[in-house]
Scaffold this motif. Sequence first.
Motif, PDB file in Angstrom:
ATOM      1  N   ASP A  26      15.268 -18.679 -12.152  1.00 53.81           N
ATOM      2  CA  ASP A  26      15.421 -18.938 -13.524  1.00 53.81           C
ATOM      3  C   ASP A  26      14.443 -20.007 -13.542  1.00 53.81           C
ATOM      4  N   GLY A  27      13.469 -19.890 -12.824  1.00 50.83           N
ATOM      5  CA  GLY A  27      12.076 -20.444 -12.197  1.00 50.83           C
ATOM      6  C   GLY A  27      11.974 -21.508 -11.111  1.00 50.83           C
ATOM      7  N   THR A  28      13.175 -22.209 -11.068  1.00 48.30           N
ATOM      8  CA  THR A  28      13.670 -22.983  -9.312  1.00 48.30           C
ATOM      9  C   THR A  28      12.520 -22.320  -8.430  1.00 48.30           C
ATOM     10  N   PHE A  29      12.687 -21.024  -8.190  1.00 48.18           N
ATOM     11  CA  PHE A  29      12.245 -20.893  -6.537  1.00 48.18           C
ATOM     12  C   PHE A  29      10.278 -20.026  -6.380  1.00 48.18           C
ATOM     13  N   GLU A  30       9.714 -20.003  -5.572  1.00 47.29           N
ATOM     14  CA  GLU A  30       8.697 -18.939  -5.562  1.00 47.29           C
ATOM     15  C   GLU A  30       9.300 -18.281  -4.569  1.00 47.29           C
ATOM     16  N   ILE A  31       8.896 -17.171  -4.600  1.00 45.95           N
ATOM     17  CA  ILE A  31       9.308 -16.186  -3.688  1.00 45.95           C
ATOM     18  C   ILE A  31       8.463 -15.537  -3.239  1.00 45.95           C
ATOM     19  N   PHE A  32       8.729 -15.231  -1.865  1.00 45.06           N
ATOM     20  CA  PHE A  32       7.721 -14.304  -1.411  1.00 45.06           C
ATOM     21  C   PHE A  32       8.255 -12.743  -0.156  1.00 45.06           C
ATOM     22  N   SER A  33       7.552 -12.266   0.142  1.00 46.49           N
ATOM     23  CA  SER A  33       8.057 -11.863   1.795  1.00 46.49           C
ATOM     24  C   SER A  33       7.136 -11.456   2.442  1.00 46.49           C
ATOM     25  N   ALA A  34       7.661 -11.211   3.777  1.00 41.63           N
ATOM     26  CA  ALA A  34       6.016 -10.678   4.742  1.00 41.63           C
ATOM     27  C   ALA A  34       6.804 -10.316   5.490  1.00 41.63           C
ATOM     28  N   GLY A  35       6.292  -9.183   6.752  1.00 38.69           N
ATOM     29  CA  GLY A  35       6.753  -8.733   7.574  1.00 38.69           C
ATOM     30  C   GLY A  35       5.611  -8.804   8.740  1.00 38.69           C
ATOM     31  N   THR A  36       6.648  -9.296  10.690  1.00 45.99           N
ATOM     32  CA  THR A  36       5.852  -9.153  11.524  1.00 45.99           C
ATOM     33  C   THR A  36       4.891  -7.821  11.761  1.00 45.99           C
ATOM     34  N   LYS A  37       5.012  -6.930  11.445  1.00 47.71           N
ATOM     35  CA  LYS A  37       3.968  -5.181  11.519  1.00 47.71           C
ATOM     36  C   LYS A  37       4.497  -4.900  10.124  1.00 47.71           C
ATOM     37  N   PRO A  38       3.188  -5.384   8.838  1.00 41.76           N
ATOM     38  CA  PRO A  38       3.627  -4.405   8.297  1.00 41.76           C
ATOM     39  C   PRO A  38       3.395  -3.289   8.448  1.00 41.76           C
ATOM     40  N   ALA A  39       4.142  -2.742   7.335  1.00 43.83           N
ATOM     41  CA  ALA A  39       4.664  -0.754   7.610  1.00 43.83           C
ATOM     42  C   ALA A  39       2.908  -1.003   6.586  1.00 43.83           C
ATOM     43  N   GLU A  40       2.929   0.456   6.037  1.00 40.15           N
ATOM     44  CA  GLU A  40       1.512   1.008   5.250  1.00 40.15           C
ATOM     45  C   GLU A  40       1.892   0.423   4.007  1.00 40.15           C
ATOM     46  N   LYS A  41       2.921   1.370   3.727  1.00 35.98           N
ATOM     47  CA  LYS A  41       3.771   1.627   2.443  1.00 35.98           C
ATOM     48  C   LYS A  41       5.535   1.025   2.494  1.00 35.98           C
ATOM     49  N   LEU A  42       6.087   1.255   1.144  1.00 37.49           N
ATOM     50  CA  LEU A  42       7.033   0.843   1.465  1.00 37.49           C
ATOM     51  C   LEU A  42       8.358   2.107   1.715  1.00 37.49           C
ATOM     52  N   ASN A  43       8.866   1.613   1.881  1.00 32.87           N
ATOM     53  CA  ASN A  43      10.073   2.452   1.797  1.00 32.87           C
ATOM     54  C   ASN A  43      10.449   3.566   1.123  1.00 32.87           C
ATOM     55  N   GLU A  44      10.563   5.150   0.965  1.00 35.61           N
ATOM     56  CA  GLU A  44      10.541   5.815  -0.099  1.00 35.61           C
ATOM     57  C   GLU A  44      12.025   5.642  -0.684  1.00 35.61           C
ATOM     58  N   VAL A  45      12.878   5.943   0.679  1.00 31.32           N
ATOM     59  CA  VAL A  45      13.839   5.876   0.068  1.00 31.32           C
ATOM     60  C   VAL A  45      14.809   4.777  -0.071  1.00 31.32           C
ATOM     61  N   GLY A  46      14.167   3.345   0.173  1.00 35.70           N
ATOM     62  CA  GLY A  46      14.909   2.506  -0.468  1.00 35.70           C
ATOM     63  C   GLY A  46      14.237   2.163  -2.202  1.00 35.70           C
ATOM     64  N   LYS A  47      12.812   2.489  -2.012  1.00 36.81           N
ATOM     65  CA  LYS A  47      12.197   2.344  -3.328  1.00 36.81           C
ATOM     66  C   LYS A  47      13.263   3.269  -4.967  1.00 36.81           C
ATOM     67  N   LYS A  48      13.767   4.221  -3.921  1.00 37.33           N
ATOM     68  CA  LYS A  48      13.558   5.541  -4.672  1.00 37.33           C
ATOM     69  C   LYS A  48      15.594   4.581  -5.471  1.00 37.33           C
ATOM     70  N   ILE A  49      16.219   3.933  -4.134  1.00 37.80           N
ATOM     71  CA  ILE A  49      17.511   3.434  -4.428  1.00 37.80           C
ATOM     72  C   ILE A  49      16.879   2.155  -5.119  1.00 37.80           C
ATOM     73  N   MET A  50      16.362   1.310  -5.709  1.00 39.50           N
ATOM     74  CA  MET A  50      16.285   0.733  -6.512  1.00 39.50           C
ATOM     75  C   MET A  50      15.622   1.155  -7.697  1.00 39.50           C
ATOM     76  N   GLU A  51      14.963   1.788  -7.836  1.00 40.09           N
ATOM     77  CA  GLU A  51      14.396   2.440  -9.357  1.00 40.09           C
ATOM     78  C   GLU A  51      15.904   3.350 -10.093  1.00 40.09           C
ATOM     79  N   SER A  52      17.070   3.902  -8.796  1.00 37.88           N
ATOM     80  CA  SER A  52      17.987   4.317  -9.774  1.00 37.88           C
ATOM     81  C   SER A  52      18.975   3.057 -10.586  1.00 37.88           C
ATOM     82  N   ARG A  53      18.376   2.080  -9.974  1.00 37.69           N
ATOM     83  CA  ARG A  53      19.125   1.185 -10.276  1.00 37.69           C
ATOM     84  C   ARG A  53      18.443   0.541 -11.064  1.00 37.69           C
ATOM     85  N   GLY A  54      17.214   1.108 -11.847  1.00 37.83           N
ATOM     86  CA  GLY A  54      16.747   0.339 -12.544  1.00 37.83           C
ATOM     87  C   GLY A  54      15.631  -0.910 -12.325  1.00 37.83           C
TER      88      GLY A  54
END
Length: 133
Positions: A26-54
């Motif tokens: 609601d504007g209260t937070f600054e949100i971030f994410s990171a990885g200790t060993k970042p991948a080269e790209k998003l997980n495709e299955v997760g991306k498709k699931i999120m997109e299927s949910r809008g």
Amino acid sequence: MKIAFVCNGNSFKSIIGEKFGNEFNDGTFEIFSAGTKPAEKLNEVGKKIMESRGYSMDGYFPKDMDKLPSKLDVLVKMGCNIDCPIYMADKVVNFGLEDVTDKEKCIELIEIKVKELLETLRRGRKKESTASC
């Protein structure tokens, strides 16, 4: 208030946490994410699931821990069996998702846990501001 979601690759759990954090913010937070060993790209299955949910994942990409602010209010470990540099956060929360292998179920749990976390933090801030009056 600065919140970071972290895991190993920042391609699935933590980046989904960041997305939901931004969606429910609601504007209260600054949100971030990171990885200790970042991948080269998003997980495709997760991306498709999120997109299927809008939820568009455009603009989201794996990032290294050094991209996080030097000071966080809350560091959220997604349950990826990692050691995080907790010295940089006032509070550490573990979502405990290490045993969740079904990606649909994992996304459902992340959504619930992020909503609960943000609501808890909002209530805590309201109590602090009321107490200081």
